[in-house]
Write an enzyme that holds these catalytic residues in place. Structure first.
Site, short mmCIF file in Angstrom:
data_model
loop_
_atom_site.label_atom_id
_atom_site.label_comp_id
_atom_site.label_asym_id
_atom_site.label_seq_id
_atom_site.Cartn_x
_atom_site.Cartn_y
_atom_site.Cartn_z
N LYS A 1 0.89 -1.55 0.02
CA LYS A 1 0.20 -0.12 -0.04
C LYS A 1 1.00 1.19 -0.07
O LYS A 1 1.89 1.24 0.43
CB LYS A 1 -1.03 -0.01 1.42
CG LYS A 1 -2.26 0.97 1.23
CD LYS A 1 -3.36 0.08 0.56
CE LYS A 1 -4.50 0.88 0.40
NZ LYS A 1 -5.60 0.33 0.03
N GLY B 1 -21.80 6.17 4.48
CA GLY B 1 -20.85 6.64 3.32
C GLY B 1 -21.60 6.16 1.96
O GLY B 1 -21.44 4.97 1.56
N VAL B 2 -21.95 7.09 1.21
CA VAL B 2 -22.46 6.90 -0.11
C VAL B 2 -21.39 7.66 -1.14
O VAL B 2 -22.02 8.20 -2.13
CB VAL B 2 -23.98 7.29 -0.33
CG1 VAL B 2 -24.75 6.27 0.60
CG2 VAL B 2 -24.07 8.64 0.18
N GLY B 3 -19.91 7.28 -1.30
CA GLY B 3 -19.04 7.62 -2.11
C GLY B 3 -19.02 6.73 -3.51
O GLY B 3 -20.03 6.09 -3.51
N VAL C 1 -18.13 3.51 -3.73
CA VAL C 1 -18.51 2.28 -3.44
C VAL C 1 -19.75 2.31 -2.93
O VAL C 1 -20.96 1.69 -3.57
CB VAL C 1 -17.74 1.74 -2.62
CG1 VAL C 1 -18.33 0.01 -2.55
CG2 VAL C 1 -16.32 1.28 -3.14
N TYR D 1 -22.60 4.36 -3.29
CA TYR D 1 -23.38 4.83 -3.97
C TYR D 1 -23.84 3.74 -5.11
O TYR D 1 -25.12 3.42 -5.31
CB TYR D 1 -22.89 5.97 -4.94
CG TYR D 1 -23.72 6.39 -6.15
CD1 TYR D 1 -25.12 7.07 -6.07
CD2 TYR D 1 -23.17 5.82 -7.30
CE1 TYR D 1 -25.75 7.21 -7.11
CE2 TYR D 1 -24.20 6.18 -8.65
CZ TYR D 1 -25.24 6.78 -8.41
OH TYR D 1 -26.24 7.10 -9.53
P1 NAD Z 1 -14.95 7.69 -1.10
O1 NAD Z 1 -14.13 8.39 -0.44
O2 NAD Z 1 -15.68 7.64 -2.79
O3 NAD Z 1 -16.43 7.39 -0.22
C1 NAD Z 1 -16.30 7.38 1.21
C2 NAD Z 1 -17.67 8.41 1.57
O4 NAD Z 1 -17.66 8.41 2.90
C3 NAD Z 1 -17.66 9.81 1.08
O5 NAD Z 1 -18.73 10.15 0.44
C4 NAD Z 1 -17.43 10.54 2.22
O6 NAD Z 1 -17.87 11.64 2.29
C5 NAD Z 1 -18.08 9.69 3.35
N1 NAD Z 1 -17.72 9.86 4.67
C6 NAD Z 1 -16.72 10.13 5.09
N2 NAD Z 1 -16.68 10.14 6.58
C7 NAD Z 1 -17.90 9.70 6.96
C8 NAD Z 1 -18.57 9.76 8.20
N3 NAD Z 1 -18.12 10.08 9.21
N4 NAD Z 1 -19.95 9.45 8.15
C9 NAD Z 1 -20.43 9.13 6.89
N5 NAD Z 1 -19.80 9.32 5.93
C10 NAD Z 1 -18.50 9.60 5.88
O7 NAD Z 1 -14.39 6.08 -1.04
P2 NAD Z 1 -14.81 4.63 -1.68
O8 NAD Z 1 -13.98 4.39 -2.74
O9 NAD Z 1 -16.50 4.71 -1.57
O10 NAD Z 1 -14.40 3.67 -0.65
C11 NAD Z 1 -15.22 3.55 0.73
C12 NAD Z 1 -14.84 2.58 1.71
O11 NAD Z 1 -14.30 1.37 1.05
C13 NAD Z 1 -13.16 3.08 2.05
O12 NAD Z 1 -12.96 2.68 3.43
C14 NAD Z 1 -12.42 2.28 1.17
O13 NAD Z 1 -11.01 2.12 1.83
C15 NAD Z 1 -13.04 1.17 1.17
N6 NAD Z 1 -12.50 0.32 -0.31
C16 NAD Z 1 -12.77 0.82 -1.43
C17 NAD Z 1 -12.29 0.17 -2.59
C18 NAD Z 1 -12.75 0.90 -3.82
O14 NAD Z 1 -12.82 -0.10 -4.94
N7 NAD Z 1 -13.01 2.06 -4.08
C19 NAD Z 1 -11.99 -1.37 -2.37
C20 NAD Z 1 -11.66 -1.73 -1.18
C21 NAD Z 1 -12.09 -1.11 -0.03
#
Ligand code: NAD
Length: 354
Positions: free
Chosen positions: A80, A181-183, A185, A187
């Site tokens: 990482k 968290g609706v970012g 993933v 969403y």
């Molecule tokens: P992202 O940054 O796009 O979305 C995260 C969302 O969480 C954002 O919308 C943010 O505003 C929200 N957030 C932050 N703090 C918060 C809180 N206290 N309460 C509620 N919402 C909050 O990230 P992502 O790519 O969607 O990843 C989400 C999680 O999944 C992370 O922990 C990441 O490490 C994990 N993950 C992601 C992937 C991937 O393919 N993107 C793969 C494995 C694991």
């Protein structure tokens, strides 16, 4: 900082500190293990308060990648990278190009992709300096691209498996799911869950993100500080790590926890507390492997999206294996998954290649 004495240090093979004066790049790459192949894992950009915080995160996350890659059956070890900085202000294409040179200096021992705070566009900048990068743009039907939707698919299939195991239900129709968290993933996960008839409760610190899923998928917004304690069938943490801890666990009212966030448990012993509370926990790195499965096909070249989806369909069976072994041995699911991963890393268990 006594790195070798840190709690997060777990016999890591390599820790590299990179600096580039022209772009103010400050990055750390941690390689936990290359026993099963070159170390693969995303690059996180985060405004760490101290260098020690950044080192600890890189150590923890890279070990998690070793476990995730081993159990996902992809031919990679665990690594990482973290870049110290506020992604919304400090990002430039030149900074990511400098990071690409750092990755390239490791000669393919570490393979990068996007993570929190980095995007497909940033990886395109990295790709100007190294070929050891994935998560790039792709043509329709090809493997690769943004891993977020693929992670969401794996989490969705994992939720179905957990519901079958814990609730004896074959579908999600009418079940309640809280998504924190609706970012990227969260969403896509909401879209899949709503399509299966689940009732969604969502929270995010970004009001616009919440509004979007409420409008598109009929979700109900709940306050950020309440979402973990919602009385629901499934809680899906898809925001930050360490949300399952000594403070939050006594307040949980979900029957299943199955979400995308990495390192959901603040400490290993929190898995025991979940087991004692009768909550089925889907170990994060088992259920959220969809993204690395996509990256794996992309890195090997010539893969199709169809193959990626077929590989992701292996996640529910692996999760069910963890659940069944945990029930048989009366142990927390996270402890069982860790043991299965360590057995693969040390060759005591045969590797399954996706
Ligand atoms: P992202 O940054 O796009 O979305 C995260 C969302 O969480 C954002 O919308 C943010 O505003 C929200 N957030 C932050 N703090 C918060 C809180 N206290 N309460 C509620 N919402 C909050 O990230 P992502 O790519 O969607 O990843 C989400 C999680 O999944 C992370 O922990 C990441 O490490 C994990 N993950 C992601 C992937 C991937 O393919 N993107 C793969 C494995 C694991």
């Amino acid at each position: 900082m006594e790195i070798f004495d840190l709690r997060e240090f777990d016999g890591h093979e390599l820790i590299v500190f990179g600096h580039d004066a022209a772009t103010s790049l400050r990055a750390i790459i941690a390689i936990h293990s290359t026993a099963l192949g070159p170390a693969a894992g995303g690059c996180r950009m985060w405004p760490y308060a101290t260098t020690a915080d950044a080192v600890c995160d890189a150590l923890r996350l890279s070990r998690g990648m070793s476990y995730k890659n081993a159990l996902a059956g992809v031919p990679f070890g665990g690594g990482k990278a973290v870049i110290i900085g506020e992604s919304r202000q400090a990002k430039t294409p030149q900074l990511f190009e400098a990071f690409g040179r750092l990755v390239d200096s490791l000669g393919g021992r570490y393979l990068t992709a996007e993570d929190i705070g980095t995007t497909t566009a940033d990886m395109a900048s990295v790709a100007r300096a190294t070929r050891h990068v994935a998560g790039l743009g792709r043509a329709p039907g090809e493997a690769g691209g943004d891993p977020g939707p693929k992670t969401a698919l794996g989490v969705y299939l994992g939720i179905e498996a957990a519901v079958r195991f814990r609730l004896g239900r074959q579908d999600l129709q009418g079940l309640t799911v809280a998504v924190q968290g609706v970012g990227g993933v969260g969403y896509h996960l909401c879209g899949l869950l709503a399509g299966a008839g689940a009732q969604l409760r969502v929270a995010d610190v970004r009001a616009a993100a919440v509004q979007r899923v409420c409008e598109e998928f009929g979700a109900r917004a709940v306050p950020v500080e309440e979402v973990l304690a919602e009385e629901v069938d499934v809680l899906a943490p898809c925001a930050l790590g360490a949300v399952l801890n000594a403070q939050s666990i006594p307040r949980l009212r979900a029957r299943i926890i199955a979400g995308a966030a990495n390192n959901q448990l603040a400490q290993g012993q929190d898995g025991q507390a979940l087991q004692a509370a009768g909550i089925l926990y889907a170990p994060d790195y088992v259920i959220n492997a969809g993204g690395i499965i996509s990256v794996s096909r992309e890195l090997h070249g010539g893969g199709t999206e169809e193959q990626v989806i077929a590989d992701i369909q292996g996640i529910p069976a692996r999760l069910t294996e963890v659940f069944e072994r945990a029930r048989r041995e009366n142990r927390p699911t996270n402890a069982v998954a860790d043991q299965m991963a360590r057995e693969l890393l040390t060759g005591r268990r045969r590797k399954r290649v996706a």
